[in-house]
Design a protein around this motif. Structure first.
Motif, PDB file in Angstrom:
ATOM      1  N   TYR A   1       0.805  -1.139   0.000  1.00 47.77           N
ATOM      2  CA  TYR A   1       0.017   0.162   0.026  1.00 47.77           C
ATOM      3  C   TYR A   1       0.863   1.209  -0.097  1.00 47.77           C
ATOM      4  O   TYR A   1       2.119   1.041   0.019  1.00 47.77           O
ATOM      5  CB  TYR A   1      -0.893   0.041   1.234  1.00 47.77           C
ATOM      6  CG  TYR A   1      -2.170  -0.873   1.223  1.00 47.77           C
ATOM      7  CD1 TYR A   1      -1.947  -2.306   1.531  1.00 47.77           C
ATOM      8  CD2 TYR A   1      -3.331  -0.407   1.144  1.00 47.77           C
ATOM      9  CE1 TYR A   1      -2.819  -3.231   1.374  1.00 47.77           C
ATOM     10  CE2 TYR A   1      -4.345  -1.296   1.194  1.00 47.77           C
ATOM     11  CZ  TYR A   1      -4.290  -2.664   1.129  1.00 47.77           C
ATOM     12  OH  TYR A   1      -5.186  -3.684   1.290  1.00 47.77           O
ATOM     13  N   ARG A   2       0.318   2.684  -0.082  1.00 52.42           N
ATOM     14  CA  ARG A   2       1.153   3.746  -0.167  1.00 52.42           C
ATOM     15  C   ARG A   2       0.126   4.663   0.309  1.00 52.42           C
ATOM     16  O   ARG A   2      -1.045   4.710  -0.108  1.00 52.42           O
ATOM     17  CB  ARG A   2       1.781   4.082  -1.525  1.00 52.42           C
ATOM     18  CG  ARG A   2       0.643   4.403  -2.690  1.00 52.42           C
ATOM     19  CD  ARG A   2       1.560   4.585  -3.841  1.00 52.42           C
ATOM     20  NE  ARG A   2       0.536   5.007  -5.062  1.00 52.42           N
ATOM     21  CZ  ARG A   2       0.990   5.043  -6.224  1.00 52.42           C
ATOM     22  NH1 ARG A   2       2.199   4.751  -6.544  1.00 52.42           N
ATOM     23  NH2 ARG A   2       0.205   5.418  -7.329  1.00 52.42           N
ATOM     24  N   GLN A   3       0.676   5.671   0.928  1.00 55.80           N
ATOM     25  CA  GLN A   3      -0.051   6.880   1.320  1.00 55.80           C
ATOM     26  C   GLN A   3       0.889   8.123   1.193  1.00 55.80           C
ATOM     27  O   GLN A   3       1.935   8.170   1.595  1.00 55.80           O
ATOM     28  CB  GLN A   3      -0.325   6.660   2.863  1.00 55.80           C
ATOM     29  CG  GLN A   3      -1.293   7.978   3.519  1.00 55.80           C
ATOM     30  CD  GLN A   3      -1.863   7.592   4.649  1.00 55.80           C
ATOM     31  OE1 GLN A   3      -1.153   6.676   5.425  1.00 55.80           O
ATOM     32  NE2 GLN A   3      -2.798   8.062   5.390  1.00 55.80           N
TER      33      GLN A   3
ATOM     34  N   ARG B   1      -4.517   5.826   2.373  1.00 55.66           N
ATOM     35  CA  ARG B   1      -3.737   4.943   2.079  1.00 55.66           C
ATOM     36  C   ARG B   1      -4.455   4.002   0.825  1.00 55.66           C
ATOM     37  O   ARG B   1      -5.585   3.648   1.056  1.00 55.66           O
ATOM     38  CB  ARG B   1      -3.438   3.892   3.182  1.00 55.66           C
ATOM     39  CG  ARG B   1      -2.721   2.880   3.125  1.00 55.66           C
ATOM     40  CD  ARG B   1      -2.126   2.333   4.363  1.00 55.66           C
ATOM     41  NE  ARG B   1      -1.495   3.074   5.328  1.00 55.66           N
ATOM     42  CZ  ARG B   1      -1.009   2.840   6.563  1.00 55.66           C
ATOM     43  NH1 ARG B   1      -0.937   1.449   6.988  1.00 55.66           N
ATOM     44  NH2 ARG B   1      -0.513   3.657   7.434  1.00 55.66           N
ATOM     45  N   GLU B   2      -3.836   3.797  -0.023  1.00 51.72           N
ATOM     46  CA  GLU B   2      -4.201   3.182  -1.009  1.00 51.72           C
ATOM     47  C   GLU B   2      -3.603   1.692  -1.416  1.00 51.72           C
ATOM     48  O   GLU B   2      -2.410   1.720  -1.175  1.00 51.72           O
ATOM     49  CB  GLU B   2      -4.554   3.860  -2.357  1.00 51.72           C
ATOM     50  CG  GLU B   2      -3.144   4.300  -2.849  1.00 51.72           C
ATOM     51  CD  GLU B   2      -2.901   5.003  -4.330  1.00 51.72           C
ATOM     52  OE1 GLU B   2      -3.972   5.076  -5.047  1.00 51.72           O
ATOM     53  OE2 GLU B   2      -2.005   5.623  -4.837  1.00 51.72           O
TER      54      GLU B   2
ATOM     55  N   SER C   1       5.498   8.487  -2.210  1.00 47.90           N
ATOM     56  CA  SER C   1       4.528   8.294  -0.942  1.00 47.90           C
ATOM     57  C   SER C   1       5.376   7.582  -0.077  1.00 47.90           C
ATOM     58  O   SER C   1       6.536   6.895  -0.053  1.00 47.90           O
ATOM     59  CB  SER C   1       3.568   7.113  -1.528  1.00 47.90           C
ATOM     60  OG  SER C   1       2.363   7.966  -2.314  1.00 47.90           O
TER      61      SER C   1
ATOM     62  N   TYR D   1       5.522   3.792   1.471  1.00 47.69           N
ATOM     63  CA  TYR D   1       5.004   2.426   0.995  1.00 47.69           C
ATOM     64  C   TYR D   1       5.075   1.638   2.316  1.00 47.69           C
ATOM     65  O   TYR D   1       5.970   1.583   2.790  1.00 47.69           O
ATOM     66  CB  TYR D   1       5.678   1.886   0.021  1.00 47.69           C
ATOM     67  CG  TYR D   1       5.633   2.559  -1.569  1.00 47.69           C
ATOM     68  CD1 TYR D   1       5.985   4.061  -1.602  1.00 47.69           C
ATOM     69  CD2 TYR D   1       4.802   1.913  -2.345  1.00 47.69           C
ATOM     70  CE1 TYR D   1       5.573   4.656  -3.081  1.00 47.69           C
ATOM     71  CE2 TYR D   1       4.653   2.610  -3.751  1.00 47.69           C
ATOM     72  CZ  TYR D   1       4.839   3.919  -3.843  1.00 47.69           C
ATOM     73  OH  TYR D   1       4.694   4.596  -5.136  1.00 47.69           O
ATOM     74  N   TYR D   2       3.829   0.974   2.297  1.00 48.60           N
ATOM     75  CA  TYR D   2       3.727  -0.001   3.458  1.00 48.60           C
ATOM     76  C   TYR D   2       3.486  -1.363   2.956  1.00 48.60           C
ATOM     77  O   TYR D   2       2.710  -1.594   2.151  1.00 48.60           O
ATOM     78  CB  TYR D   2       2.257   0.228   4.371  1.00 48.60           C
ATOM     79  CG  TYR D   2       2.489   1.863   4.978  1.00 48.60           C
ATOM     80  CD1 TYR D   2       2.226   2.874   4.347  1.00 48.60           C
ATOM     81  CD2 TYR D   2       3.018   1.984   6.373  1.00 48.60           C
ATOM     82  CE1 TYR D   2       2.252   4.166   4.882  1.00 48.60           C
ATOM     83  CE2 TYR D   2       3.066   3.109   6.951  1.00 48.60           C
ATOM     84  CZ  TYR D   2       2.692   4.063   6.157  1.00 48.60           C
ATOM     85  OH  TYR D   2       2.962   5.610   6.860  1.00 48.60           O
TER      86      TYR D   2
ATOM     87  N   ASN E   1       2.207  -5.153   3.713  1.00 47.98           N
ATOM     88  CA  ASN E   1       0.718  -5.627   4.465  1.00 47.98           C
ATOM     89  C   ASN E   1       0.717  -7.018   4.367  1.00 47.98           C
ATOM     90  O   ASN E   1       0.801  -7.638   3.196  1.00 47.98           O
ATOM     91  CB  ASN E   1      -0.579  -5.141   3.930  1.00 47.98           C
ATOM     92  CG  ASN E   1      -1.792  -5.633   4.133  1.00 47.98           C
ATOM     93  OD1 ASN E   1      -2.214  -6.735   3.678  1.00 47.98           O
ATOM     94  ND2 ASN E   1      -2.321  -5.105   5.346  1.00 47.98           N
TER      95      ASN E   1
ATOM     96  N   TRP F   1       1.211  -4.691   9.455  1.00 48.28           N
ATOM     97  CA  TRP F   1       1.770  -3.586   8.855  1.00 48.28           C
ATOM     98  C   TRP F   1       3.165  -3.436   8.900  1.00 48.28           C
ATOM     99  O   TRP F   1       3.520  -3.434  10.228  1.00 48.28           O
ATOM    100  CB  TRP F   1       1.055  -2.264   9.006  1.00 48.28           C
ATOM    101  CG  TRP F   1      -0.684  -2.235   8.482  1.00 48.28           C
ATOM    102  CD1 TRP F   1      -1.502  -2.430   9.416  1.00 48.28           C
ATOM    103  CD2 TRP F   1      -0.988  -2.002   7.273  1.00 48.28           C
ATOM    104  NE1 TRP F   1      -2.433  -2.563   8.317  1.00 48.28           N
ATOM    105  CE2 TRP F   1      -2.527  -2.206   7.156  1.00 48.28           C
ATOM    106  CE3 TRP F   1      -0.310  -1.683   5.872  1.00 48.28           C
ATOM    107  CZ2 TRP F   1      -3.121  -1.868   6.023  1.00 48.28           C
ATOM    108  CZ3 TRP F   1      -1.227  -1.590   4.970  1.00 48.28           C
ATOM    109  CH2 TRP F   1      -2.478  -1.406   5.119  1.00 48.28           C
TER     110      TRP F   1
ATOM    111  N   GLY G   1       6.734   1.050   7.096  1.00 51.11           N
ATOM    112  CA  GLY G   1       6.402   2.375   6.114  1.00 51.11           C
ATOM    113  C   GLY G   1       7.824   2.345   5.561  1.00 51.11           C
ATOM    114  O   GLY G   1       8.850   2.739   6.392  1.00 51.11           O
TER     115      GLY G   1
END
Length: 114
Positions: free
Chosen positions: A36-38, A44-45, A90, A92-93, A95, A104, A107
């Motif tokens: 994911y990224r934010q 967060r997407e 962004s 990035y996470y 998951n 999670w 990041g």
């Protein structure tokens, strides 16, 4: 408990490439894994997801540029990012999802300069 440690982020010029890695440890039982990224001021997407069996799905914004893969023997998931754009900047996470629980990573920053 599950721990996720991301690596590989940094600063890159537009059009460049980076590869993110996420190493999982702990009680892992064939999980689905994802990135994911934010971005600042945004939600967060999901960027990319890979199932235990290797099936993948991508956000429309990264299709054809990013590739998610996994090495089950190393409990590691990768995100190869090519043709990077400034809008990919962004945190990035990593998951991990298994048996009803979601975990999670801390990041990692990816910055793409124009």
């Amino acid at each position: 408990q599950v721990q996720l440690v991301e690596s590989g982020g940094g600063l890159v010029q537009s059009g460049g490439s980076l590869r993110l890695s996420c190493a999982a440890s702990g009680s892992i039982f064939s999980p689905a894994m994802a990135w994911y990224r934010q971005a600042p001021g945004k939600g967060r997407e999901m960027v990319a997801i890979i199932s235990t069996g290797g099936s993948t799905n991508y956000a429309d914004s990264v299709k054809g540029r990013f590739t998610i893969s996994r090495d089950n023997a190393k409990s590691t998931v990768y995100l190869q990012m090519n043709s990077l754009k400034p809008e990919d900047t962004s945190v990035y996470y990593c998951n991990l999802y298994q048996t009803g629980s979601t975990f999670w990573g801390q990041g990692i920053q990816v910055t793409v300069s124009s």
